[in-house]
Design an enzyme around this catalytic site. Structure first.
Site, mmCIF file in Angstrom:
data_model
loop_
_atom_site.group_PDB
_atom_site.id
_atom_site.type_symbol
_atom_site.label_atom_id
_atom_site.label_comp_id
_atom_site.label_asym_id
_atom_site.label_seq_id
_atom_site.Cartn_x
_atom_site.Cartn_y
_atom_site.Cartn_z
ATOM 1 N N HIS A 1 -10.105 -1.438 4.490
ATOM 2 C CA HIS A 1 -8.946 -1.149 3.633
ATOM 3 C C HIS A 1 -9.542 -0.899 2.245
ATOM 4 O O HIS A 1 -9.441 -1.727 1.339
ATOM 5 C CB HIS A 1 -8.006 -2.353 3.644
ATOM 6 C CG HIS A 1 -6.651 -2.103 3.084
ATOM 7 N ND1 HIS A 1 -6.314 -0.963 2.369
ATOM 8 C CD2 HIS A 1 -5.514 -2.870 3.114
ATOM 9 C CE1 HIS A 1 -5.039 -1.045 2.011
ATOM 10 N NE2 HIS A 1 -4.534 -2.189 2.446
ATOM 11 N N THR B 1 0.842 -1.208 0.000
ATOM 12 C CA THR B 1 0.000 0.000 0.000
ATOM 13 C C THR B 1 0.870 1.249 0.000
ATOM 14 O O THR B 1 0.655 2.180 -0.776
ATOM 15 C CB THR B 1 -0.930 -0.015 1.223
ATOM 16 O OG1 THR B 1 -1.540 -1.307 1.322
ATOM 17 C CG2 THR B 1 -1.994 1.046 1.102
#
Ligand code: CP
Length: 315
Positions: free
Chosen positions: A139, A59
């Site tokens: 997420h 990420t």
């Protein structure tokens, strides 16, 4: 804050609708071309703070590279939990207020506490906030890249059958994926987990409200031959889970040779990564293993999101 695409913040997968997702996917396809060309400058003079209070490889680097490919500038701290003033007792709110005083355009934040992204939004003023994973909750950008991956690999979501496997109780990725699948018409989701790690009641209620069928089992072999997407997750030891997916006393959760034999020829295996013991390395050689292609898609989706949040409005 002005956002032509109506995307001032990315906090919760439920904020997306199918139309917006399609626009993100179209942008992401353009981003693949921009990366092939070495980048562009549409986010020149835009500044991103990368504020990760928890570890990350995919990420963080995909967001930071996304900003770089689009000509923007990234400011970050290595492990905000240890090297920001959080270690001195500063609250998240105070840190965000102070950082926003330096006028970044966007803060990408990963935090271990539920609610952290919303707390950041409340004090961020004109700065956009992107939730890069918070606590056990969500997420959302992972889920967007996951749905994009299914479209790229299989061409659709509607009518497909999914198996979601592993530590479902603690996985913020599973939550966000279920929220996005509720926007489509999948055939069914089979949740495969130890009894101690079943998917949260709130997620099941959401799926019921959105007319998505689901089942629960402890044995992946029961559903492996029926599904188009096997979505594997790891045990979230950092959130207190202490079982191994390889522990056969709890059930069958590993994507092993037996599962590969059972799977449809055109099914795919996904995993947000990192993996531990739930997908052995030999599976990587199987063309159905899509998890590294999935991870690569994260760059294009995050470029698309940053463009849609930050690029000047079209007239
Ligand atoms: N999938 C995912 O969020 O990976 P990282 O923790 O490495 O960012």
């Amino acid at each position: 804050m002005e956002s032509y695409y109506g995307l001032p913040h990315v906090i919760d997968a439920r904020q997306f609708d199918v139309d917006l997702l399609e626009r993100i996917f179209d942008e992401a396809k353009e981003m693949e071309k921009i990366v092939d060309e070495g980048g562009c400058d549409i986010l020149q003079r835009k500044r991103m703070i990368s504020l990760f209070y928890e570890p990350s490889t995919r990420t963080r680097f995909s967001f930071e590279l996304a900003m770089s490919y689009l000509g923007g500038t990234v400011f970050q701290t290595e492990n905000a939990k240890e090297f920001s003033s959080a270690v001195k007792g500063e609250t998240l709110e105070d840190s965000i207020r102070v950082l926003c005083g330096y006028k970044p355009n966007v803060i990408v934040i990963r935090h271990g506490e539920d609610g952290a992204a919303e707390r950041a939004v409340r004090v961020s003023g004109k700065t956009s906030i992107v939730n890069a994973g918070n606590g056990k909750e969500q997420h959302p950008t992972q889920a967007v890249l996951d749905i994009f991956t299914v479209f790229k690999e299989l061409g659709r979501i509607d009518g497909l059958s999914f198996a979601m496997i592993g530590d479902l109780a603690s996985s913020r990725v599973i939550n966000s994926n279920c929220y996005l699948l509720g926007k489509y018409r999948p055939e069914v989701i089979h949740f495969v987990s130890p009894k101690c790690a079943q998917v949260k009641p709130g997620i099941k209620e959401y799926l019921q409200r959105h007319s998505v069928r689901f089942s629960e089992t402890t044995d992946l072999r029961e559903v492996a031959s029926k599904v188009d997407v096997i979505y594997q997750t790891r045990t979230q030891k950092e959130r207190g889970s202490n079982f191994s997916c390889a522990d056969r006393r709890l059930g069958h959760f590993v994507v092993d040779r037996e599962i590969l034999q059972l799977m449809k020829k055109n099914a795919i295996i996904m995993h947000p990564l990192p993996r531990v013991d739930e997908i052995p390395a030999y599976v990587d050689e199987d063309r159905r293993a899509a998890y590294f292609r999935q991870a690569a898609n994260g760059l294009f989706i995050r470029m698309a999101l940053l463009k849609m949040i930050l690029a000047p409005s079209k007239s």
